[in-house]
Motif scaffolding. Structure first.
Motif, mmCIF file in Angstrom:
data_model
loop_
_atom_site.group_PDB
_atom_site.id
_atom_site.type_symbol
_atom_site.label_atom_id
_atom_site.label_comp_id
_atom_site.label_asym_id
_atom_site.label_seq_id
_atom_site.Cartn_x
_atom_site.Cartn_y
_atom_site.Cartn_z
ATOM 1 N N LEU A 141 0.852 -1.097 0.329
ATOM 2 C CA LEU A 141 0.136 0.093 0.395
ATOM 3 C C LEU A 141 0.931 1.162 -0.600
ATOM 4 N N VAL A 142 0.492 2.499 -0.716
ATOM 5 C CA VAL A 142 1.081 3.752 -0.727
ATOM 6 C C VAL A 142 0.144 4.602 -0.637
ATOM 7 N N HIS A 143 0.474 5.532 0.761
ATOM 8 C CA HIS A 143 -1.531 6.544 1.176
ATOM 9 C C HIS A 143 -0.596 7.606 0.936
ATOM 10 N N VAL A 144 -0.558 8.405 0.155
ATOM 11 C CA VAL A 144 -0.532 9.726 -0.159
ATOM 12 C C VAL A 144 -1.678 10.333 0.632
ATOM 13 N N ASP A 145 -0.951 11.732 1.039
ATOM 14 C CA ASP A 145 -1.821 12.539 1.699
ATOM 15 C C ASP A 145 -1.262 14.121 1.483
ATOM 16 N N THR A 146 -1.914 14.494 0.280
ATOM 17 C CA THR A 146 -1.650 16.228 -0.785
ATOM 18 C C THR A 146 -1.588 17.017 -0.117
ATOM 19 N N ASP A 147 -2.556 17.489 1.298
ATOM 20 C CA ASP A 147 -2.403 18.186 2.191
ATOM 21 C C ASP A 147 -1.573 18.406 3.083
ATOM 22 N N GLN A 148 -0.715 17.391 3.049
ATOM 23 C CA GLN A 148 0.087 16.800 4.177
ATOM 24 C C GLN A 148 1.063 16.898 3.915
ATOM 25 N N ASP A 149 1.855 16.814 2.328
ATOM 26 C CA ASP A 149 2.928 16.615 1.992
ATOM 27 C C ASP A 149 3.028 15.071 2.354
ATOM 28 N N LEU A 150 2.076 14.387 2.512
ATOM 29 C CA LEU A 150 2.381 13.283 2.954
ATOM 30 C C LEU A 150 2.741 11.876 2.025
ATOM 31 N N LEU A 151 4.092 10.688 2.276
ATOM 32 C CA LEU A 151 3.681 10.104 1.121
ATOM 33 C C LEU A 151 3.920 8.466 2.628
#
Length: 267
Positions: A141-151
């Motif tokens: 799994l790759v989880h991305v949260d673009t609001d947090q600049d998180l991968l």
């Protein structure tokens, strides 16, 4: 998976090498296009509001203060069809905003997919909920949260459990009361009608004279809507980011997505 240490928590922009939303020239370009469109939309609505009232005031004056009433009606029609929120000019501003939103969303998609392409060596699937992405396959799994600049990336071994739950969040009931009444007068004339309790009046099909004695039988129809949402959690042994949690709206399409993610990621 590709030669990347997993599980891992990273900066999305640093990992992809693609521009961040703020702080780099290209990122500012993408963000500024959206900001400009939003500002133009709000300013455009204000201009439309001013022009609308100018048309209404001038049209009213021409219509009732001169003999050219038809010209006043035309001016007011221009204000209504051209400058209200559903008018031609407001729609133009909204279309420009939607184009900018679509471009920005495609930019976010590109960031997330670029990341996954450099982590997964096999095919994967991806879904998006707001600005959060779930990119998943047999490898992990790759989880991305673009609001947090998180991968955050997990291999399949790091995933210890996956849970899904359809949660009831509340209900709303609407009701409507109707009834059928019969009234009898001294002249023995009978009338029938429908009694609307919320209007508090009796609509009769015929007239009666004199004092009447009546009864009405009310019937209440109720309609209750139940509301649900999906809670989806991925539990891992990665101490830096041990849990990925999503709250997903309840509909048939999302239910299928939740079931698919659950079936692929569940250890």
């Amino acid at each position: 998976m590709n030669n990347i240490k997993l599980p891992n928590k990273l900066s999305l922009s640093q990992f992809t090498g693609l521009p961040k939303f703020e702080g780099t020239e290209d990122g500012n370009t993408e963000r500024s296009i959206l900001n400009d469109a939003q500002n133009n939309y709000q300013a455009g609505l204000k201009r439309c509001k001013i022009l609308k009232w100018i048309c209404f005031v001038v049209g009213f004056y021409v219509c009732f203060g001169t003999s050219a009433w038809y010209l006043g009606v035309l001016i007011m029609a221009v204000g209504f069809f051209g400058f209200t929120q559903s008018g031609v000019l407001a729609k133009k501003y909204k279309e420009e905003l939607l184009v900018a939103i679509g471009r920005y969303n495609r930019y976010l998609d590109k960031l997330a997919q670029y990341a996954a392409n450099n982590i997964f060596s096999e095919n994967y699937r991806w879904v998006k909920f707001g600005n959060k992405y779930m990119l998943y396959g047999r490898e992990g799994l790759v989880h991305v949260d673009t609001d947090q600049d998180l991968l955050v990336a997990y291999n399949k071994r790091a995933i210890k459990d996956v849970t899904k739950e359809r949660v009831h969040t509340g209900s709303h009931t609407t009701s409507n009361t109707t009834g059928v009444g019969v009234a009898t007068s001294r002249s023995n004339t009978q009338t029938k009608g429908i009694y609307y309790s919320y209007l508090d009046k009796f609509q009769s099909q015929s007239k009666t004279s004199g004092l009447g004695i009546g009864v009405s039988k009310a019937r209440t129809d109720s309609d209750t809507t139940e509301y649900y949402e999906w809670h989806f959690d991925v539990l891992t042994d990665y101490i830096n980011y041990p849990k990925v949690s999503l709250i997903i709206g309840d509909n048939k399409n999302n239910e299928s997505i939740v079931n698919e993610m659950y079936g692929i990621l569940k250890p």
